[in-house]
Enzyme design. Structure first.
Site, PDB file in Angstrom:
ATOM      1  N   HIS A 182       0.832  -1.198   0.000  1.00  0.00           N
ATOM      2  CA  HIS A 182       0.000   0.000   0.000  1.00  0.00           C
ATOM      3  C   HIS A 182       0.873   1.258   0.000  1.00  0.00           C
ATOM      4  CE1 HIS A 182      -2.762  -3.046   1.654  1.00  0.00           C
ATOM      5  NE2 HIS A 182      -3.711  -2.325   1.094  1.00  0.00           N
ATOM      6  N   ASP A 251      -4.072  -6.728  -8.059  1.00  0.00           N
ATOM      7  CA  ASP A 251      -4.356  -6.122  -6.764  1.00  0.00           C
ATOM      8  C   ASP A 251      -4.715  -4.656  -7.049  1.00  0.00           C
ATOM      9  OD1 ASP A 251      -4.634  -5.785  -4.032  1.00  0.00           O
ATOM     10  OD2 ASP A 251      -2.637  -6.517  -3.527  1.00  0.00           O
TER      11      ASP A 251
END
Length: 339
Positions: A182, A251
């Site tokens: 992230h 993702d």
């Protein structure tokens, strides 16, 4: 239909979202805590999404693993344990751990089915290691490939009992990453031989119809590109050595492990071999740009998407979870009883 899954900004669709989704016809949607208020509200939202497309079989997805990764939260929804609870039980009672993971997943899936969610991005098939970053951490189902595969299979089976499709993530393995995708891009320098451990659980479950890539560079296979953007990793490793021929999602392309504009990232993921772009932040400008840049869905991707739709079952007649949770809790108490 465009090869993208989009996020939604709030508890209900805005007029702009409704019009855009009808025109763009994305492959599906992903929900977050911002979308999950009450059971009644969430059911209305998922019904609205299906009404836009006029079809019952639609990817309406969520990350609902338990532990830290839970978009549907108490007090409206129950709290579920992270994968580590089942991994610890497996060490002393493998069969009990498998059954506990199965009934826990079925209970989660009944909650999802009740509000119209058809896909859960669960379970992580990442093999945990001493250096594994906390972004995986207690979400992992173990440190040994056979254990991860066994518990992961139980999770997929449990969800299927309630008509919900699970997901193999994060291919070809997130366990060696020492930072959070992230926030930054991990680089894994393990050898090709060492990485056999990481891909083994995915290979064991390769017939499953849905999987997700990892934003990680594996220098043994591609020194420049993370798996999501690597034609070599997707073609030679995920499709080849793992043998996965299901629907491969990226993702979330909003993660900071990737660079460049959001539409550029999406285009690169599709060019590398991902079937579907996952775009989570619900920013209309990004969604419109992705739609403008995305090619029509390929015939191969359509067939893979059809297999995901076929795996979606009807919601069970019995949506109560009490007996399942009681059985899970009794099994998870075995270590305490043994002590």
């Amino acid at each position: 239909m465009i090869p993208a899954i989009f996020g939604i900004s709030g508890l209900e669709l805005t007029a702009d979202e409704r019009a855009f989704f009808k025109d763009a016809d994305p492959a599906g949607y992903i929900l977050f805590a911002r979308n999950c208020g009450t059971r009644e509200q969430l059911r209305r939202l998922t019904d609205d999404l299906r009404e836009i497309h006029g079809r019952d079989r639609l990817i309406v997805s969520i990350d609902q693993e338990g532990g830290r990764v839970a978009r549907m939260k108490p007090p409206e929804w129950p709290k579920y344990p992270a994968g580590e609870a089942f991994a610890k039980l497996y060490e002393i009672a493998p069969a009990s751990a498998i059954e506990a993971a199965r009934v826990n997943a079925e209970a989660i899936a009944r909650e999802l089915a009740m509000v119209g969610i058809s896909v859960d991005y669960h379970a992580p098939f990442d093999v945990r290691r001493p250096e594994t970053d906390d972004v995986i951490g207690d979400r992992a189902l173990g440190s040994e490939p056979m254990q991860v595969a066994a518990l992961g299979r139980a999770v997929l089976d449990g969800m299927a009992r309630a008509g919900v499709v699970g997901c193999l993530k994060h291919m070809p393995g997130h366990g060696r990453a020492t930072c959070d995708t992230h926030k930054e891009l991990p680089v894994v320098t393990a050898s090709d031989e060492e990485l056999e451990i990481d891909i083994e659980p995915f290979r064991t479950l390769s017939a499953h119809p849905l999987g997700m890539s990892a934003h990680i560079v594996f220098s043994a296979w591609d020194t420049k590109n993370p798996a999501t953007l690597s034609e070599t990793v997707i073609g030679d490793v995920i499709r080849g050595r793992i043998g996965f021929d299901g629907l491969l999602l990226s993702d979330d392309i909003d993660m900071q492990a990737l660079t460049g504009s959001i539409p550029d990232r999406g285009a690169a993921a599709l060019a590398a071999g991902c079937d579907i772009i996952l775009n989570c932040w619900a920013k209309m400008d990004d969604q419109r740009a992705i739609a403008e840049r995305s090619p029509s869905m390929s015939e191969k991707t359509k067939l893979r998407l059809d297999r995901v739709h076929d795996a979606m079952g009807d919601a069970p007649d019995d949506i109560e979870t009490g007996e399942l949770l009681a059985k899970r809790d009794a099994l998870l108490a075995i270590p305490e009883q043994a002590a």
